[in-house]
Structures are given as C-alpha cells and as structure tokens.
Motif scaffolding. Structure first.
Motif, PDB file in Angstrom:
ATOM      1  N   MET A  66       0.837  -1.198   0.000  1.00 26.38           N
ATOM      2  CA  MET A  66       0.000   0.000   0.000  1.00 26.38           C
ATOM      3  C   MET A  66       0.869   1.245   0.000  1.00 26.38           C
ATOM      4  O   MET A  66       2.024   1.201   0.398  1.00 26.38           O
ATOM      5  CB  MET A  66      -0.894   0.028   1.238  1.00 26.38           C
ATOM      6  CG  MET A  66      -0.120   0.111   2.554  1.00 26.38           C
ATOM      7  SD  MET A  66      -1.188   0.512   3.933  1.00 26.38           S
ATOM      8  CE  MET A  66      -1.510   2.237   3.588  1.00 26.38           C
ATOM      9  N   PRO A  67       0.316   2.348  -0.429  1.00 23.27           N
ATOM     10  CA  PRO A  67       1.091   3.589  -0.374  1.00 23.27           C
ATOM     11  C   PRO A  67       1.387   3.958   1.072  1.00 23.27           C
ATOM     12  O   PRO A  67       0.586   3.686   1.957  1.00 23.27           O
ATOM     13  CB  PRO A  67       0.146   4.610  -1.021  1.00 23.27           C
ATOM     14  CG  PRO A  67      -1.217   4.022  -0.858  1.00 23.27           C
ATOM     15  CD  PRO A  67      -1.038   2.543  -0.915  1.00 23.27           C
ATOM     16  N   ASP A  68       2.518   4.537   1.275  1.00 15.27           N
ATOM     17  CA  ASP A  68       2.859   4.937   2.632  1.00 15.27           C
ATOM     18  C   ASP A  68       2.220   6.284   2.922  1.00 15.27           C
ATOM     19  O   ASP A  68       2.780   7.333   2.688  1.00 15.27           O
ATOM     20  CB  ASP A  68       4.376   5.007   2.788  1.00 15.27           C
ATOM     21  CG  ASP A  68       4.747   5.272   4.233  1.00 15.27           C
ATOM     22  OD1 ASP A  68       3.825   5.358   5.064  1.00 15.27           O
ATOM     23  OD2 ASP A  68       5.940   5.385   4.520  1.00 15.27           O
ATOM     24  N   LEU A  69       1.030   6.225   3.430  1.00 18.96           N
ATOM     25  CA  LEU A  69       0.218   7.433   3.547  1.00 18.96           C
ATOM     26  C   LEU A  69       0.696   8.381   4.622  1.00 18.96           C
ATOM     27  O   LEU A  69       0.255   9.504   4.704  1.00 18.96           O
ATOM     28  CB  LEU A  69      -1.233   7.029   3.829  1.00 18.96           C
ATOM     29  CG  LEU A  69      -1.889   6.330   2.639  1.00 18.96           C
ATOM     30  CD1 LEU A  69      -3.101   5.561   3.078  1.00 18.96           C
ATOM     31  CD2 LEU A  69      -2.239   7.346   1.577  1.00 18.96           C
ATOM     32  N   THR A  70       1.552   7.924   5.469  1.00 13.94           N
ATOM     33  CA  THR A  70       1.940   8.808   6.560  1.00 13.94           C
ATOM     34  C   THR A  70       3.404   9.200   6.523  1.00 13.94           C
ATOM     35  O   THR A  70       3.873   9.865   7.409  1.00 13.94           O
ATOM     36  CB  THR A  70       1.679   8.143   7.916  1.00 13.94           C
ATOM     37  OG1 THR A  70       2.366   6.907   7.935  1.00 13.94           O
ATOM     38  CG2 THR A  70       0.205   7.921   8.127  1.00 13.94           C
ATOM     39  N   SER A 120       5.127  11.476   5.769  1.00 19.00           N
ATOM     40  CA  SER A 120       4.999  12.856   5.353  1.00 19.00           C
ATOM     41  C   SER A 120       6.104  13.680   5.984  1.00 19.00           C
ATOM     42  O   SER A 120       6.700  13.284   6.971  1.00 19.00           O
ATOM     43  CB  SER A 120       3.643  13.351   5.829  1.00 19.00           C
ATOM     44  OG  SER A 120       3.719  14.680   6.200  1.00 19.00           O
ATOM     45  N   THR A 127       5.419  16.641   7.063  1.00 18.72           N
ATOM     46  CA  THR A 127       4.755  17.584   7.955  1.00 18.72           C
ATOM     47  C   THR A 127       5.032  17.188   9.403  1.00 18.72           C
ATOM     48  O   THR A 127       5.376  16.046   9.677  1.00 18.72           O
ATOM     49  CB  THR A 127       3.244  17.576   7.715  1.00 18.72           C
ATOM     50  OG1 THR A 127       2.775  16.250   7.909  1.00 18.72           O
ATOM     51  CG2 THR A 127       2.920  18.023   6.322  1.00 18.72           C
ATOM     52  N   GLY A 135       3.202  14.114  10.558  1.00 18.04           N
ATOM     53  CA  GLY A 135       3.211  12.907   9.770  1.00 18.04           C
ATOM     54  C   GLY A 135       4.325  11.942  10.068  1.00 18.04           C
ATOM     55  O   GLY A 135       4.218  10.761   9.785  1.00 18.04           O
ATOM     56  N   GLU A 189       5.462  11.011  12.887  1.00 19.86           N
ATOM     57  CA  GLU A 189       5.529  10.521  14.260  1.00 19.86           C
ATOM     58  C   GLU A 189       5.371   9.018  14.420  1.00 19.86           C
ATOM     59  O   GLU A 189       5.688   8.472  15.454  1.00 19.86           O
ATOM     60  CB  GLU A 189       4.487  11.241  15.106  1.00 19.86           C
ATOM     61  CG  GLU A 189       4.898  12.662  15.352  1.00 19.86           C
ATOM     62  CD  GLU A 189       3.798  13.483  15.975  1.00 19.86           C
ATOM     63  OE1 GLU A 189       4.011  14.678  16.123  1.00 19.86           O
ATOM     64  OE2 GLU A 189       2.739  12.916  16.281  1.00 19.86           O
ATOM     65  N   HIS A 190       4.854   8.376  13.351  1.00 25.04           N
ATOM     66  CA  HIS A 190       4.675   6.937  13.471  1.00 25.04           C
ATOM     67  C   HIS A 190       5.899   6.205  13.850  1.00 25.04           C
ATOM     68  O   HIS A 190       5.876   5.277  14.618  1.00 25.04           O
ATOM     69  CB  HIS A 190       4.244   6.378  12.146  1.00 25.04           C
ATOM     70  CG  HIS A 190       2.824   6.544  12.034  1.00 25.04           C
ATOM     71  ND1 HIS A 190       1.964   5.906  12.853  1.00 25.04           N
ATOM     72  CD2 HIS A 190       2.114   7.345  11.273  1.00 25.04           C
ATOM     73  CE1 HIS A 190       0.761   6.279  12.537  1.00 25.04           C
ATOM     74  NE2 HIS A 190       0.831   7.144  11.604  1.00 25.04           N
TER      75      HIS A 190
END
Lengths: 304, 438
Positions: free
Chosen positions: B1-5, B7, B9, B12, B14-15
């Motif tokens: 899947m696309p790495d949506l996070t 980011s 910003t 973004g 923080e994961h």
C-alpha cells in the motif's frame, strides 16, 4: 464544483480506490446534488430498533448511513448523542452488535446505501484493529469514521483498511493548518469529514461561513470529496451546506426525536419527518428552488 | 500500500518515532513513552497541542520564564519543600529509615501547585485569557483557581456533580478564589466525566482557552510537560537526601493516580539503577472485588483521554468505573510514562487497599503529628510494606524516601467517618466528604 476525480488523485478522491461511499457521492454529484448522511447510534433504543431507524431514514431519503458505536467517553459528542449512547450501553449493547446491524441494514437496502461506522478508537483497539476491519468488511460495511483518531496515530488502521478495502474517514477542523489538511486528505479514503465548527455534535442555529471556507481549503489540499458535519439539523441548513459540500452529515437532529417519551412508532415517524426535510434540503441546494419540507422526490427503496 | 503517513509535515513523521532508547530515562520526550502516550484526540485540538508544545519548549529555554517560575516556587509556593525523617513511623517499617518529601507543605496543600504555576505562566505567554480544569475532588481545581487568581485568568473547573455535593467546602474554596465550578451531570458523574466535559469545552473554545490538565496523562505534550513542572520534587529530594545521609535512598515510594507526584519524584532517580521505584495504586476494596483503581493489576493497554496507557476497561474497550477511598487516585487510566516504566521493569506498581491506606494514615497522625492526604497514605502504606520486605530479605541500613504529596485537612471528615470518631449527624453537618487530589 470541482472537476471529476483523476485516477492519480490522492486519498479522498477515490474512484480509483474502489470506495463504495465515494462512488455513491460521485453519482449524486452527477445528479447535481449533495448526499445526505445520517448518524444513528447502534443499539439505541435497542439493537433491533436501531435497524428499524436506519431503514426508516433511508426510506425518507438518506443516501449514506453512519452507524455509531456507543462508547463510555464520547468527547466529540454533545448531550443528545451522549444520552442515546449511554442508553444503548445501559441496555447492554456490545461492540459486536454493530456488525449485526451493518449486515442487516446492508442486506435490506440491497447494498445500495453505503454504511459507515463511526467509532471512538478504544473499542476498535480492544477488538483488534485488523479483526474489526475484517468483520466490518464481512458485514458489508463501507468503512470507519474516527473522531478521535488522527492519521498520525493510525498506522494499524491504514494497513487494515487497505487490506480489507474499507473507507477511512478522518476529520478536519477549522483549526487545521494547511499541513494538517494535506496530511489528513492524503490519509483519507471515501471522503473527508469537515467539522463545520469548533465544537461537539449537536443542533445549532447557524452553520457559520467557516464551514464553506474549510471545505474550500480541504479541496485545495487535494480532497475531491468533502462532507460537512456538526450542527446541521434543518432543511434550510442542509440546503445551504449542500451548495458547497459533497455531503451533509446530520446526527443529533435524527437522534433527538428518538429520545422522546413517546411510542416507538411516533418516534420513528418523527425521525422520518426529519429525514424528509433534510432530504428536500439537499435536493434543493443547487437547483435554485426554495427549500421545502415536502417529502423527497426520489425516496429510497428498502427491501423490508 | 502507499505509505500514507511518510509525510514531512510535523504530524506525519511521528509513526516511526517511538521512545528513544539512547536517551536517559529522565529526559525522554513525548509523544511516546515506549508504546504508550501519543495524541488520540480530535483533529480540532491538534493545532492547540502543537502550539502548546512549541511554546512550552521555547519557555523552558527562556531564562525569563524559568526565572519567573523559580521565583514563584520560592516566594509563593514555599519551595524547596522540606525533607523530614519520621523515625517513630519507621519503627513499623521493619527497621528501614523513612524520609518524607513534604509536598504537603506547599501553598494550597499539595504538589499540584508546581504544575499549575508552570502551565499558568505558559497561558500568559500564549496570550490566552481563560483556563479550564478538571478536578476529582478539589485539589487540582483549587490549585488552578489559585493560579488563575494570581495571574488574572478566567477559570472554569469541571467537577462531577456527585463530588460537588460531597465536597461543598472545596467548591466554596474555588469560588472564593474567583473560579466558576461547573457540576458535570452526565456519564458516571466522576472525574473521568469531568475530563470529558473539559475536553468538549476545549474543542469549542480552544482559541481563547487553555486546558490546564492536572496530571501526567492526556495527549502529548501534557505527560512530558507536566513531568517537567514536577521534576523539581525529585531534584530537591535527591539533593536533600544526599546531604542528609551521604548517599541515595534504596527505594522511593509514591502514590499513583494519574501519576504526577510519583513521576515528579521518580524522574531525578530514573537513571540511578540502584534506587528501586515503587508506585502504589488504589486497591480500593480489593482487586478481587472489582472495586479498585489498580490499572496495572486489573487493566490492559488502551486509549482514554488522548493517550494510550494501562486502562481499566471491559472486553469491548468501554471504560470501567474505578473506585477508591481517595478521590485523587480514583481514575481508570494512568500516565503513559508509568506504563512505560512498568513494562521496562524500571518501576514496580502495587495496589494498596483502602483499609491499608487508612491504617497508614492513622499511623502517621499518631506517630509523627502529620495528617497526610489519603492519596499519600497509599504511599505510606506501601513504604511500610517495602520496609518489612527489606527486613525479611535481611537488608540493613535500608532507606525509603516517600513523597508526601498532600496534606490531609481535606480528608478529615472521611477519616473521622472511617475511624468512627464522630457521630454521623455531626459529620453530615460539616457538609464535607471524601476529597481528593487529582
């Protein structure tokens, strides 16, 4: 109105992602109107009657359902939805009941009405994020609206929703910065939920101009489909919001008559009347016609 | 899947940022303490939390802010608080020496003022004019009302309706100080519901309002920030005990509701491996009865009020009601740093029942002439247990440092009823009841 979504549009656009909610909202856009999204709490007043209420609002013209999982600490909800959720919990509703309600509603509406689930995050964490996604998908649910989960904390949900093909409806607020809007839009699938105001769910006199501004900003951040919720309760407000949003989300106005001290049939009739007024509102939004309180011209059909 | 996070910003990335294990335990920064903490909040609050974090970090680097806080601590709170050895009490602790860190002697009667003054000064820096707070039974509410009066801020305190009735005198104290006290009539009408209501207020009024959260729970940056404002407790205590006995203590004992007094004491010792850390939770009527607030004995990780931490919850993730004779410990979750220290094995958390706490309460009154808060009495009971265990293990020259986080004036009516010291009618006339700290 913005242009049709492109295949490579991020997150909240959709068609490419196979979101049934997005597909429905795009159909409605093609018909020249916004969708009407109704929130109802699962298990209120009972599990069976929450199914009846969901079918009733669909009959009255609702396009998308948002079924709420009752939770002990609903910090984004005002007094009306709090009261219903508490009554549902007192009545013994369980988280797993949501799948039963989703399955029943999906089946009896012929799968034509996308059924989203609104839930605070801890019940999902406790159930298991992937297990919840799996069981929701198996029940025919379209996805989740997560009022206290921001994408930053949503890794497990992002993965599970991809795996099971579910919508991820995250919220944006008038306080969201452009960076936060972009982040949230990228993470969303189905549509983006724009909170019309800074506050909790409930009936309000006015939907302020900041809602339209937020929708425009969210589109500018890359969202194709943006629905507006919080504080919309009348046909006039639905008509106003339906001019610029892809969907109008209404909760407390539907739940309030369900809390009345009256026979269930009367309460259901009152809920239908609310649905009819709101459905007329979204249908009149872009036609230039005066909003009326008549029944909608294209009521939903229910196999019941 | 696309790495949506993935980011760039601020939010973004923080994961992937979990606890940084290369740092000392004492300087761990949020949002995560191990797998605990985070920001499980409505998006509407994120901008305010970001602003708060930015301002708080700037303030800690600003000599003017640090100086003003130090001045208030010295001249207004009365810091440093004394360290008192309690030999007659210690006779019951298996031969250990026991020292009390006297947070009970602070202005307003507990450690709560440390955090409140820090946050209230931040509020002034941020240009906000209104503070809101939750209170279980009054101590944090009184401290907040105090700081609001001092710094000319509008103050609204949310308090469970049940508590406003039972604790009429603390409600009057807050009103004397100019605060508005709002009884919360929904949910279980407890501290948890007061926090829910405060969060709802905050979402609606975040532009002008700061939520002056009273403990090391809640969304980032609260757990880290509140620890920073309380770490003075442990830093003073460390210096004082070294001065007094020439070495570090063998064990620390503190009560843990949300966990601010415990973390404030522990923090200066987290990197001293030889110092054992003990947190004592409310065992209520006993773990087996289900009527307790022992998150580490009867809970499991979950999310409440913005943070992932140990939580009393049912199989559906619904929050379970907690119970304790001490309202300040009567909360179903706990600060995420404590969950982290628990899972690391750095600190040990044990339940202390109402009865054990009240026995220690009476013992300190009788042996040392100090009436402790019932919350703090849980730490005293735990210290007795730790001391006796050390004696059984044959340890000599054993020293325990206890955080006496609050004074017991507020608990006199509860204690009088518990020990049957006054007749019920006289108690009823005092219009007071169980009071607490959180």
């Amino acid at each position: 109105m913005s242009a049709a979504p492109t295949q490579d549009a991020p997150g909240a656009s959709t068609a490419a992602t196979g979101s049934v909610t997005a597909r429905r909202l795009l159909e409605l856009r093609a018909e020249g109107r916004a969708g009407l999204v109704a929130y109802l709490p699962v298990g209120f007043p009972t599990v069976e009657r929450s199914i009846e209420a969901a079918l009733a609002v669909v009959e009255s013209g609702v396009d998308v359902l948002e079924l709420g999982v009752p939770y002990t600490d609903p910090v984004m909800d005002g007094p009306v939805i709090q009261a219903a959720a508490q009554a549902a919990l007192d009545g013994g509703v369980r988280v797993a009941d949501v799948f039963r309600v989703v399955a029943a509603v999906t089946e009896r509406t012929g799968g034509r009405v996308p059924v989203l689930v609104m839930t605070y995050w801890n019940p999902v964490l406790r159930y298991g994020v992937d297990a919840f996604a799996r069981d929701l998908a198996a029940a025919g649910g379209a996805g989740l609206i997560t009022p206290d989960l921001i994408p930053d904390e949503g890794r497990a949900w992002l993965d599970a929703s991809e795996e099971h093909g579910l919508d991820r409806v995250f919220l944006v607020a008038p306080s969201s910065t452009p960076e936060r809007l972009a982040l949230t839009v990228r993470a969303s699938r189905g549509f983006v939920y724009a909170a019309s105001t800074m506050g909790v769910t409930g009936v309000r006199e006015e939907v302020g101009p900041q809602a339209a501004r937020l929708v425009a900003d969210t589109r500018a951040a890359g969202a194709d489909l943006v629905c507006v919720g919080l504080g919309v309760s009348t046909g006039r407000q639905a008509s106003e919001v339906g001019r610029y949003a892809d969907g109008v989300i209404v909760g407390s106005a539907f739940v309030r008559p369900m809390l009345a001290d009256a026979p269930w049939d009367e309460r259901l009739a009152a809920v239908r009347a609310v649905g009819a007024e709101l459905a007329a509102g979204v249908r009149s939004a872009r036609s230039g016609a005066e909003q009326t309180t008549d029944a909608p011209t294209t009521p939903g059909e229910v196999d019941a | 899947m696309p790495d949506l996070t993935s980011s760039t910003t601020p939010g973004g990335a923080e994961h992937s940022v979990r606890a940084d294990l290369t740092r000392s335990l004492a300087t761990q920064e949020g949002p995560y303490f191990g797998e605990f903490g985070g920001r499980y909040v409505p998006e509407a609050l994120v901008a305010a939390l970001d602003e708060l974090e930015t301002e708080y970090r700037k303030a800690l680097d600003d000599p003017a802010f640090v100086g003003e806080l130090a001045r208030l601590q010295r001249e207004y709170t009365g810091r440093p608080s004394p360290l008192t050895e309690v030999p007659r009490f210690a006779e019951h602790a298996g031969g250990s020496r026991v020292f009390l860190k006297r947070e009970d002697l602070n202005h307003t009667g507990s450690h709560k003022i440390n955090n409140v003054l820090g946050q209230a000064l931040l509020v002034k820096r941020m240009g906000k004019t209104r503070v809101i707070a939750e209170t279980g039974a009054g101590q944090h509410g009184v401290a907040t009302a105090t700081a609001a009066a001092l710094l000319d801020l509008e103050c609204v305190v949310y308090m469970g309706e049940e508590d406003t009735r039972r604790q009429a005198l603390n409600v009057a104290r807050m009103r004397l100080l100019g605060a508005e006290v709002v009884p919360v009539t929904i949910g279980q009408r407890t501290l948890k519901d007061a926090i829910n209501e405060a969060l709802r207020d905050w979402v609606a009024n975040v532009e002008t309002t700061h939520y002056l959260l009273g403990t090391v729970t809640g969304p980032h940056p609260f757990p880290e920030m509140v620890r920073e404002f309380h770490r003075v407790i442990g830093e003073e205590a460390r210096t004082q005990i070294l001065d007094r006995i020439g070495r570090l203590p063998d064990a620390l004992a503190a009560c843990v509701g949300g966990g601010s007094n415990a973390l404030g004491l522990f923090n200066a010792f987290l990197d001293d491996e030889g110092v054992e850390l003990y947190g004592f939770e409310a065992g209520g009527e006993g773990i087996e009865t289900g009527r307790h607030a022992a998150r580490f004995s009867g809970g499991a990780p979950g999310v409440l009020h913005g943070a992932r931490s140990y939580l009393l919850q049912d199989d559906d993730g619904q929050t379970l009601p907690s119970h304790s004779v001490s309202a300040g410990l009567d909360y179903p979750s706990v600060g995420p740093a404590h969950s982290w220290l628990h899972d690391l094995g750095r600190a040990t958390y044990q339940p202390v029942t109402d009865a054990e706490a009240m026995e220690a309460f009476r013992l300190l009154c009788r042996t040392e002439g100090i009436i402790p808060a019932i919350e703090s009495a849980h730490a005293l009971a735990g210290a007795l247990r730790v001391g006796r265990a050390a004696a059984e293990a044959g340890r000599t020259d054993h020293v325990i440092l206890v955080n006496l986080s609050g004074r017991g004036d507020k608990d006199v009516a509860t204690a009088a009823r518990w020990f049957d010291l006054v007749d019920d009618e006289a108690i009823a006339e005092t219009a007071t009841g169980t009071e607490g700290q959180l």
